[in-house]
Design an enzyme around this catalytic site. Structure first.
Site, PDB file in Angstrom:
ATOM      1  N   SER A 102       0.845  -1.194   0.000  1.00 37.12           N
ATOM      2  CA  SER A 102       0.000   0.000   0.000  1.00 37.12           C
ATOM      3  C   SER A 102       0.877   1.239   0.000  1.00 37.12           C
ATOM      4  O   SER A 102       2.021   1.213   0.494  1.00 37.12           O
ATOM      5  CB  SER A 102      -0.880   0.007   1.251  1.00 37.12           C
ATOM      6  OG  SER A 102      -1.549   1.237   1.410  1.00 37.12           O
ATOM      7  N   TYR A 107      -2.186   0.253  10.014  1.00 36.28           N
ATOM      8  CA  TYR A 107      -2.183  -0.479   8.750  1.00 36.28           C
ATOM      9  C   TYR A 107      -0.882  -0.224   7.988  1.00 36.28           C
ATOM     10  O   TYR A 107      -0.231  -1.149   7.489  1.00 36.28           O
ATOM     11  CB  TYR A 107      -3.384  -0.032   7.920  1.00 36.28           C
ATOM     12  CG  TYR A 107      -3.484  -0.650   6.547  1.00 36.28           C
ATOM     13  CD1 TYR A 107      -4.032  -1.914   6.370  1.00 36.28           C
ATOM     14  CD2 TYR A 107      -3.051   0.045   5.420  1.00 36.28           C
ATOM     15  CE1 TYR A 107      -4.136  -2.473   5.112  1.00 36.28           C
ATOM     16  CE2 TYR A 107      -3.147  -0.500   4.160  1.00 36.28           C
ATOM     17  CZ  TYR A 107      -3.687  -1.766   4.011  1.00 36.28           C
ATOM     18  OH  TYR A 107      -3.784  -2.326   2.744  1.00 36.28           O
TER      19      TYR A 107
END
Length: 218
Positions: A131, A144
């Site tokens: 990501s 995250y």
């Protein structure tokens, strides 16, 4: 010989879109996800093998590895978002963070370890889906993002240690998925990229097999 891929998180989103793209190209697929009903439907659609379960379960990892004695492609796509609404690090619940590390970091490493003999036999490839939150300082995304940063460094070292394999840590960018909707809301998520477009770019990556490294798919 037909190519074989093992894809985690394959019941929806990018995992399912990639499975569809590879199936069209004639790949044999072993698919896993926690949602057994959705996974079974996807496997039936694609003529794939469905092995539902949780990638944080060591027994499930062994089942997956046993299903692929020779493996051309491992896609570690299964991922957790963590606490929602996205909290600042000052208030991040630590038990949730520990669970997120298990899902996003430990489980991919466990699956790599379990399938390395099969990957080595075929000089295969590993895709770890990461990501932009791994490298950017986005408020609320600290938990995250930290797990994805760890996954990126694991990938980086794996590429150095396994030069006969291709290892890519792939940033898919924002996609119209349930996970993004959980993070930012359904309206904003609906404006993001169709996972099928990202899957096509990922399939092109696998097909062209560039050198190991970090790849942006958008």
């Amino acid at each position: 010989m037909t190519n074989t891929a093992l894809i985690t998180g394959a019941s929806r989103g990018l995992g399912l879109a990639l499975a569809r793209s590879l199936a069209e190209a004639g790949w044999d697929l072993v698919l896993t996800a926690r949602g057994a009903d959705d996974l079974t439907r996807a496997a039936a659609e694609l003529g794939a093998t469905a092995i539902p379960g949780d990638v944080t379960d060591p027994a499930h990892v062994r089942r997956l590895a046993d299903a692929v004695p020779e493996l051309d492609l491992l896609v570690n796509n299964a991922s957790g978002l963590g606490a929602t609404p996205l909290p600042p690090l000052a208030a991040y619940p630590l038990e949730t963070f520990r669970d997120l590390l298990e899902t996003n970091v430990t489980a991919p490493l466990a699956l790599v370890q379990a399938t390395l003999p099969a990957l080595r036999a075929r000089r295969g490839a590993v895709v770890n889906v990461t990501s932009d939150a791994a490298t950017g300082a986005y408020e609320g995304w600290g938990g995250y993002g930290a797990t994805k940063a760890a996954l990126e460094q694991l990938s980086n070292v794996l590429a150095a240690e396994e030069p006969e394999l291709a290892v890519w840590w792939a940033d898919p960018g924002e996609m119209d998925t349930r996970m993004l909707a959980d993070a930012v809301g359904a309206d904003e998520a609906a404006a993001a990229t169709d996972p099928a477009k990202v899957a096509a770019a990922l399939h092109d990556l696998v097909r062209s097999r560039p050198a190991s490294g970090r790849v942006s798919l958008q």
